[in-house]
Write a protein that holds these residues in place. Structure first.
Motif, mmCIF file in Angstrom:
data_model
loop_
_atom_site.group_PDB
_atom_site.id
_atom_site.type_symbol
_atom_site.label_atom_id
_atom_site.label_comp_id
_atom_site.label_asym_id
_atom_site.label_seq_id
_atom_site.Cartn_x
_atom_site.Cartn_y
_atom_site.Cartn_z
ATOM 1 N N LEU A 1 5.758 -16.330 2.602
ATOM 2 C CA LEU A 1 4.250 -15.599 2.359
ATOM 3 C C LEU A 1 4.258 -14.772 0.677
ATOM 4 O O LEU A 1 5.155 -13.716 0.801
ATOM 5 C CB LEU A 1 4.505 -15.322 3.476
ATOM 6 N N GLU A 2 2.809 -14.607 0.249
ATOM 7 C CA GLU A 2 2.107 -13.330 -0.159
ATOM 8 C C GLU A 2 1.476 -12.738 0.550
ATOM 9 O O GLU A 2 0.444 -13.631 0.816
ATOM 10 C CB GLU A 2 2.198 -14.240 -1.401
ATOM 11 N N CYS A 3 1.009 -12.181 1.176
ATOM 12 C CA CYS A 3 0.100 -10.574 0.946
ATOM 13 C C CYS A 3 -0.481 -10.389 0.536
ATOM 14 O O CYS A 3 -0.556 -9.814 -0.864
ATOM 15 C CB CYS A 3 1.314 -9.626 1.914
ATOM 16 N N CYS A 4 -2.597 -10.775 0.406
ATOM 17 C CA CYS A 4 -3.185 -10.401 -0.507
ATOM 18 C C CYS A 4 -3.712 -9.548 0.269
ATOM 19 O O CYS A 4 -4.023 -9.699 1.317
ATOM 20 C CB CYS A 4 -3.472 -11.605 -0.913
ATOM 21 N N LEU A 5 -5.104 -8.696 -0.708
ATOM 22 C CA LEU A 5 -6.154 -8.186 0.172
ATOM 23 C C LEU A 5 -7.049 -8.832 0.353
ATOM 24 O O LEU A 5 -7.847 -9.957 0.308
ATOM 25 C CB LEU A 5 -6.336 -6.992 -1.239
ATOM 26 N N GLN A 6 -7.394 -8.140 2.089
ATOM 27 C CA GLN A 6 -8.111 -8.914 2.997
ATOM 28 C C GLN A 6 -9.806 -8.075 2.902
ATOM 29 O O GLN A 6 -10.669 -8.428 3.502
ATOM 30 C CB GLN A 6 -8.038 -9.341 4.431
ATOM 31 N N GLN A 7 -9.907 -7.331 2.423
ATOM 32 C CA GLN A 7 -11.283 -7.094 1.814
ATOM 33 C C GLN A 7 -11.261 -6.589 0.667
ATOM 34 O O GLN A 7 -10.853 -7.250 -0.314
ATOM 35 C CB GLN A 7 -11.337 -4.622 3.056
ATOM 36 N N PHE A 8 -12.625 -6.040 0.094
ATOM 37 C CA PHE A 8 -13.651 -5.702 -1.093
ATOM 38 C C PHE A 8 -13.328 -4.291 -1.185
ATOM 39 O O PHE A 8 -13.578 -3.600 0.279
ATOM 40 C CB PHE A 8 -14.811 -5.986 -1.077
ATOM 41 N N GLN A 9 -12.470 -3.585 -1.668
ATOM 42 C CA GLN A 9 -13.100 -2.282 -2.246
ATOM 43 C C GLN A 9 -14.324 -1.654 -3.165
ATOM 44 O O GLN A 9 -14.309 -1.872 -3.579
ATOM 45 C CB GLN A 9 -11.585 -1.932 -2.947
ATOM 46 N N VAL A 10 -14.513 -0.557 -2.502
ATOM 47 C CA VAL A 10 -15.394 0.313 -3.027
ATOM 48 C C VAL A 10 -15.050 1.712 -3.417
ATOM 49 O O VAL A 10 -14.692 1.935 -2.355
ATOM 50 C CB VAL A 10 -16.645 0.161 -2.126
#
Length: 278
Positions: A157-166
């Motif tokens: 598995l490749e873990c990815c960012l689940q949010q958008f960042q400000v």
């Protein structure tokens, strides 16, 4: 004297040879013993694994994290030591949960499996994702597997960012334009920057915290980000400033990073500039 001298040297040489021979024999015996113990331990581990895993499926793990593309501020990417694994059965019950490091050290993970296949959902995450604004990123990946008895499956598995960042990039002039908490006088408004999205999620920052990022759960996209700033300038003037920023592609979603430049002009007027990270 000559006889005594020769006899002494001969005896000494003999004793040293005998001592060396004893050490050499002892070392051989020790090495043989260690070899036997290692073989026995290996056999014991294999036998233990066979007994524990008899009729069960075996899971091994190979997990990586995707590095987001950033311009002025990096998103902290968790290492494998900071990731956790949750394994759920077909009805959602958690059958195993531990750090990825621990599960890899104790690999394989044995799971009950029926002849027709038993489904398990494997989740890997850096921290629990909630429908809220967090001060840290959440990397996540999941996959469902149908496991058979005696089958060994590699979970890749490749873990990815689940949010958008400000994020905020405040100029020195901007940070120096406001009265700090220790300089406030009666009637002054304390500095506060509030960032919110189209889903009415919001979080506020003090002047000293503008180096932090806001992470919005990407399960809900947003068509804009709103900035509201209140405070008191060094000259004692009140500030109440708002601006709505829309991303270039019209939508903020997970993996996106919006960097907002905070500046003031020579006339002390506010200027905001948003830099979306593709």
């Amino acid at each position: 004297r000559k006889v005594f001298t020769i006899s002494f040297q001969t005896t000494f040489i003999y004793c040293r040879f005998e001592y060396y021979t004893i050490i050499k024999n002892n070392m051989k015996h020790l090495l043989y013993t260690l070899a036997i113990l290692l073989i026995a331990a290996s056999c014991s581990n294999e036998e233990t694994e066979q007994v524990m895993g008899q009729g069960k499926a075996r899971l091994r793990f190979h997990v990586s994290t995707e590095s987001p593309i950033v311009i002025t501020r990096s998103t902290p990417v968790p290492t494998e030591n900071q990731l956790y694994v949750k394994i759920q059965d077909g009805i959602g019950a958690v059958v195993k949960q531990d750090s990825l490091k621990t599960l890899q050290q104790n690999s394989p993970v044995f799971l009950e499996a029926a002849e027709g296949g038993t489904e398990y959902k494997v989740e890997v995450f850096s921290n629990e994702l909630k429908d809220a604004i967090l001060d840290k990123p959440c990397f996540f990946a999941s996959e469902t597997y149908s496991l058979l008895p005696e089958e060994t499956v590699l979970v890749e598995l490749e873990c990815c960012l689940q949010q958008f960042q400000v994020s905020f990039n405040a100029s020195d002039a901007f940070k120096k334009a406001f009265r700090t908490d220790d300089k406030l006088q009666t009637g002054d408004t304390k500095f506060k920057l509030t960032v919110s999205d189209a889903n009415k999620r919001q979080v506020s920052y003090a002047l000293a915290d503008l180096n932090k990022s806001a992470y919005f759960d990407g399960a809900k996209n947003s068509s804009f980000i709103k900035i509201h700033i209140v405070g008191t300038t060094l000259e004692g003037f009140p500030v109440d400033y708002s601006e709505t920023i829309s991303p270039k592609d019209g939508l903020l979603e997970k993996k996106d990073h919006l960097i907002i430049d905070l500046q003031v002009s020579e006339t002390k007027s506010m200027m905001l500039k948003a830099t979306p990270v593709e």
